[in-house]
Scaffold this motif. Sequence first.
Motif, PDB file in Angstrom:
ATOM      1  N   ALA A   1       0.826  -1.212   0.000  1.00 15.09           N
ATOM      2  CA  ALA A   1       0.000   0.000   0.000  1.00 15.09           C
ATOM      3  C   ALA A   1       0.857   1.257   0.000  1.00 15.09           C
ATOM      4  O   ALA A   1       0.503   2.272  -0.612  1.00 15.09           O
ATOM      5  CB  ALA A   1      -0.937  -0.015   1.205  1.00 15.09           C
TER       6      ALA A   1
ATOM      7  N   THR B   1      -2.563   5.955  -2.888  1.00 17.23           N
ATOM      8  CA  THR B   1      -3.668   5.566  -2.007  1.00 17.23           C
ATOM      9  C   THR B   1      -5.023   5.982  -2.556  1.00 17.23           C
ATOM     10  O   THR B   1      -6.048   5.400  -2.219  1.00 17.23           O
ATOM     11  CB  THR B   1      -3.479   6.190  -0.613  1.00 17.23           C
TER      12      THR B   1
ATOM     13  N   LEU C   1      -6.721   3.010  -4.341  1.00 15.57           N
ATOM     14  CA  LEU C   1      -6.886   1.750  -3.634  1.00 15.57           C
ATOM     15  C   LEU C   1      -8.364   1.494  -3.361  1.00 15.57           C
ATOM     16  O   LEU C   1      -8.855   1.645  -2.256  1.00 15.57           O
ATOM     17  CB  LEU C   1      -6.092   1.758  -2.325  1.00 15.57           C
TER      18      LEU C   1
END
Length: 307
Positions: A176, A181, A184
């Motif tokens: 991650a 991000t 995601l």
Amino acid sequence: MNLTVPPLPDVAAGRESELSQGASYRALQHVGMQGIAIRLQWEDGTRLPATADVGVDLAAGQRGIHMSRLYRLLDRLDESPLTPDRLDALGHALLDSQHDTSQRLYLALRLDLPLRRRALLSDASGWRHYPLTLALEGSHQGLTRTLTLELDYASTCPCSTALARHAMARDWRHWAEEQNTANLDADAVADWIERSGSFPTPHSQRSRAAIALRLAEAAPFATAARIDALEQTLQTPVQTLVKRIDEQAFAERNGANLMFCEDAARRLAEQCEAQSDVLGYRVDITHAESLHAHDAVARAERDFEPR
């Protein structure tokens, strides 16, 4: 010329006066036979191969018992279904056959009970053979029945599962951190899980439970129903024929029922407590470790005295 043939000698019925040097026959606590091949009718009328161990005590001053009398009675077990009443009648008949030498009996009938088992989700099915022992012990004043069932199941270690989850979370964090991000979403996470390689639980094994139940006088054997209840308590009995959806469901059940050997012993003890016709029980658990070269074991019992 007609010759009178004397009766054959009964050496086992000899008395202590036949011994040389003034020795005597002392009492013995158990004399009998072990591993007798028999066939019996189970409670549903099915004829099944079995083995029998049978023995009695022997009073002082008696040289031996009449083993053939015990054998003949056991050889008739396939003539009618083996109900609790018939088993008790057999016990008294075995004692009666040794009335001049013995007061106490021990009988154990061992067999594999065949049950057809369905897969968890699909229409697949197959046979399971459940080892069981039905024991009878005591005297004319009272006979005790003990039913022992053996169950195979899967057990997944809670500690090992936690370590696998920790490893997965660690690698997820690393991945991650390398991603944007903002991108995601759920699909991206699912894709990472499927592509990241497996994080199996290495400490998962086939396990066995032996459950000995001291049955009340009027209690039926009800073996299939008792097996069903015990397996439902464990939730992870081994399977027969499966399809992929069944294998996945089995994995999910293992993940939802993590068990140390202590957990399995407590679960089954609670199920034994819930059976009103059980006077006492002993639960023996064996987890055949996949991590170690030794087994993990546990026991729970109540009002169960060994023979």
